[in-house]
Design an enzyme around this catalytic site. Structure first.
Site, PDB file in Angstrom:
ATOM      1  N   ARG A   1       6.018  35.077   3.250  1.00 51.16           N
ATOM      2  CA  ARG A   1       4.605  34.715   3.421  1.00 51.16           C
ATOM      3  C   ARG A   1       4.200  34.729   4.885  1.00 51.16           C
ATOM      4  O   ARG A   1       3.200  35.310   5.246  1.00 51.16           O
ATOM      5  CB  ARG A   1       4.294  33.371   2.777  1.00 51.16           C
ATOM      6  CG  ARG A   1       2.775  33.104   2.756  1.00 51.16           C
ATOM      7  CD  ARG A   1       2.407  31.897   1.904  1.00 51.16           C
ATOM      8  NE  ARG A   1       3.119  30.731   2.354  1.00 51.16           N
ATOM      9  CZ  ARG A   1       3.807  29.906   1.561  1.00 51.16           C
ATOM     10  NH1 ARG A   1       3.838  30.097   0.270  1.00 51.16           N
ATOM     11  NH2 ARG A   1       4.452  28.880   2.068  1.00 51.16           N
TER      12      ARG A   1
ATOM     13  N   TYR B   1     -20.944  34.734  15.993  1.00 48.75           N
ATOM     14  CA  TYR B   1     -20.732  35.420  14.731  1.00 48.75           C
ATOM     15  C   TYR B   1     -21.241  34.538  13.582  1.00 48.75           C
ATOM     16  O   TYR B   1     -20.776  33.423  13.409  1.00 48.75           O
ATOM     17  CB  TYR B   1     -19.249  35.758  14.569  1.00 48.75           C
ATOM     18  CG  TYR B   1     -18.941  36.443  13.273  1.00 48.75           C
ATOM     19  CD1 TYR B   1     -19.406  37.726  13.025  1.00 48.75           C
ATOM     20  CD2 TYR B   1     -18.207  35.804  12.285  1.00 48.75           C
ATOM     21  CE1 TYR B   1     -19.147  38.355  11.828  1.00 48.75           C
ATOM     22  CE2 TYR B   1     -17.938  36.429  11.083  1.00 48.75           C
ATOM     23  CZ  TYR B   1     -18.418  37.704  10.859  1.00 48.75           C
ATOM     24  OH  TYR B   1     -18.155  38.315   9.667  1.00 48.75           O
TER      25      TYR B   1
ATOM     26  N   ASP C   1     -13.516  33.890  21.123  1.00 46.40           N
ATOM     27  CA  ASP C   1     -13.624  35.039  20.214  1.00 46.40           C
ATOM     28  C   ASP C   1     -13.905  36.251  21.105  1.00 46.40           C
ATOM     29  O   ASP C   1     -15.012  36.439  21.597  1.00 46.40           O
ATOM     30  CB  ASP C   1     -14.756  34.812  19.209  1.00 46.40           C
ATOM     31  CG  ASP C   1     -14.901  35.971  18.213  1.00 46.40           C
ATOM     32  OD1 ASP C   1     -14.386  37.071  18.507  1.00 46.40           O
ATOM     33  OD2 ASP C   1     -15.535  35.774  17.161  1.00 46.40           O
TER      34      ASP C   1
ATOM     35  N   LYS D   1     -12.058  44.913  13.704  1.00 51.42           N
ATOM     36  CA  LYS D   1     -12.994  45.669  14.541  1.00 51.42           C
ATOM     37  C   LYS D   1     -12.217  46.597  15.484  1.00 51.42           C
ATOM     38  O   LYS D   1     -11.544  47.491  15.025  1.00 51.42           O
ATOM     39  CB  LYS D   1     -13.924  44.692  15.266  1.00 51.42           C
ATOM     40  CG  LYS D   1     -14.477  43.561  14.358  1.00 51.42           C
ATOM     41  CD  LYS D   1     -15.367  44.080  13.241  1.00 51.42           C
ATOM     42  CE  LYS D   1     -15.714  43.036  12.181  1.00 51.42           C
ATOM     43  NZ  LYS D   1     -16.286  41.796  12.657  1.00 51.42           N
TER      44      LYS D   1
HETATM   45  C1  LIG Z   1     -16.191  40.482  12.228  1.00 54.31           C
HETATM   46  C2  LIG Z   1     -16.146  39.355  13.169  1.00 54.31           C
HETATM   47  C3  LIG Z   1     -15.502  38.160  12.835  1.00 54.31           C
HETATM   48  C4  LIG Z   1     -14.872  37.937  11.472  1.00 54.31           C
HETATM   49  O1  LIG Z   1     -13.819  38.845  11.212  1.00 54.31           O
HETATM   50  P1  LIG Z   1     -13.424  39.273   9.707  1.00 54.31           P
HETATM   51  O2  LIG Z   1     -12.207  40.103   9.879  1.00 54.31           O
HETATM   52  O3  LIG Z   1     -14.594  40.016   9.149  1.00 54.31           O
HETATM   53  O4  LIG Z   1     -13.151  38.017   8.949  1.00 54.31           O
HETATM   54  C5  LIG Z   1     -15.457  37.159  13.790  1.00 54.31           C
HETATM   55  N1  LIG Z   1     -16.019  37.321  15.014  1.00 54.31           N
HETATM   56  C6  LIG Z   1     -16.644  38.452  15.371  1.00 54.31           C
HETATM   57  C7  LIG Z   1     -17.229  38.571  16.724  1.00 54.31           C
HETATM   58  C8  LIG Z   1     -16.730  39.508  14.463  1.00 54.31           C
HETATM   59  O5  LIG Z   1     -17.373  40.634  14.816  1.00 54.31           O
END
Ligand SMILES: *Cc1c(COP(=O)(O)O)cnc(C)c1O
Length: 393
Positions: A52, A104, A177, A202
């Protein structure tokens, strides 16, 4: 040359140069086993018990990212949201958190609707203003400041080093982030941040074919061990095939991000002052509010993300529709740009953000979010130009 002496481009291209010992293959195998043999004397000398949170396919992706961010260790998660929420779940009921007003949207919703119910106290503030941060801190109670820079969908910039200084002076940690900046353009841990988070969905993966998230820590400590335990026990883990794809994606991270940055800069400069565009939001434009801070903490470019605000009625009276309708019509008229959510892939995406985020969005109705891919920049400009013209006719 050891990996520590190499430039990040070289580390990424070869994914740290790992070679499979058994077969000498230059691509590590995908391990699909969910369980591992126990030694006859009842020990687990392999260090692995159960798949896991101990799948060996994670190791390379985590090691590459740790090297690129200059951190102590990384963890892969099943999504960016799984990674981000683990940062908050590792706090205690009653802890106070500062988060930005512009961030986000899905994480903002979770913080508002769920994290508060589990006992976190959260203030959403203007994270671009150090005075606002200082004023909102509750000494002894504020345990975490969450930053997103550049921040969706207005690309506002937060001064990472300054925010960390304020946080640390008050006993709080900082998590960033850094999905949009990527380690190519900014390394928050080197600016003092404690945790860096990526929606690896991304740019890190970069091909719009994996949902994944990551956390990287500057140091090992009790808080990081809680985050590890949360991943292991809540089980928001990545599948082995996705972990492999993520490592493969990161091999081309640098050329992909550099191409996207160069094109985004060109597109932003082209449409700034354009007759059909009210405003271009892009940290690489000197007129942008956060430009100076972005120039200080981002190296080699300002990212592949921008937004444009579409002008509806034109000064010569040839168009009278409002900006919101013109923006939606523009997205409907593109051919090369793909009308879809998400960002950071090799294909360019366009999206009317207010339609997605709904009530509470900081996105004005006339805003289109652009994720610039690696197509030819002039092709992207020409397509957007024809869409804007057609939409406002
Ligand atoms: C897409 C995104 C997220 C969330 O990611 P997921 O893989 O879709 O859960 C968080 N922060 C930013 C800036 C994003 O573009």
């Amino acid at each position: 040359m050891g990996p520590n002496k190499l430039k990040p481009e070289s580390i990424a291209a070869q994914a740290l140069g790992w070679v499979d010992e058994k077969t000498k293959s230059v691509v590590e195998p995908i391990y699909i086993s969910t369980t591992f043999i126990r030694d006859p004397d009842n020990q687990y000398r392999s260090g692995r018990v159960y798949g896991r949170d101990q799948n060996p396919t994670y190791d390379q992706a985590e090691a590459v990212l740790t090297a690129l961010e200059g951190g102590h260790a990384s963890l892969l998660f099943a999504s960016g949201m799984a990674a981000a929420t683990a940062v908050f779940q590792a706090l205690m009921p009653g802890d106070h958190v500062l988060a930005p007003k512009v961030m986000y949207w899905s994480l903002r919703n979770w913080l508002k609707n769920f994290a508060t119910q589990w006992g976190l106290q959260i203030d959403f503030i203007d994270m671009n203003s150090p005075d606002a941060v200082r004023a909102a801190i509750k000494p002894g109670k504020t345990k975490l400041i969450w930053i997103e820079t550049p921040a969706n969908p207005l690309w506002t910039i937060t001064d990472i080093a300054l925010t960390c200084e304020i946080a640390h002076a008050n006993g709080a940690i900082v998590a960033v982030d850094s999905t949009v900046a990527t380690p190519v353009l900014s390394q928050p841990l080197k600016l003092g941040a404690d945790i860096v988070m990526h929606a690896a969905t991304k740019y890190l993966n970069g091909h719009s074919d994996v949902i994944a998230g990551t956390l990287t820590t500057r140091e090992d400590n009790a808080y990081w061990q809680r985050v590890r335990t949360i991943r292991a026990q809540l089980g928001g883990v990545l599948g082995p095939f996705e972990a492999f794809l993520l490592t493969r994606g990161m091999r081309t991270l640098y050329p992909r991000v550099r191409t996207a940055c160069a094109s985004a800069q060109k597109i932003a400069e082209y449409f700034a002052g354009h007759a059909l565009v009210a405003e271009v939001l892009y940290p690489g434009l000197p007129s942008f509010a956060g430009h100076a801070v972005a120039a200080k903490q981002m190296t080699g470019g300002f990212g592949g993300m921008m937004s444009i605000r579409v002008k509806g009625s034109t000064s010569d009276g040839s168009s009278t529709i409002n900006g919101g309708a013109a923006a939606i019509a523009t997205a409907a008229c593109v051919q090369l740009w793909k009308r879809a959510t998400s960002l950071g892939g090799v294909e360019s995406l366009i999206e009317h953000r207010a339609s997605v985020e709904g009530a509470g969005t900081p996105a004005p109705a006339d805003l289109l979010r652009l994720s610039v891919g690696i197509e030819d920049a002039d092709d992207l400009i020409a397509d957007l130009e024809q869409a804007l013209t057609k939409a406002t006719k």
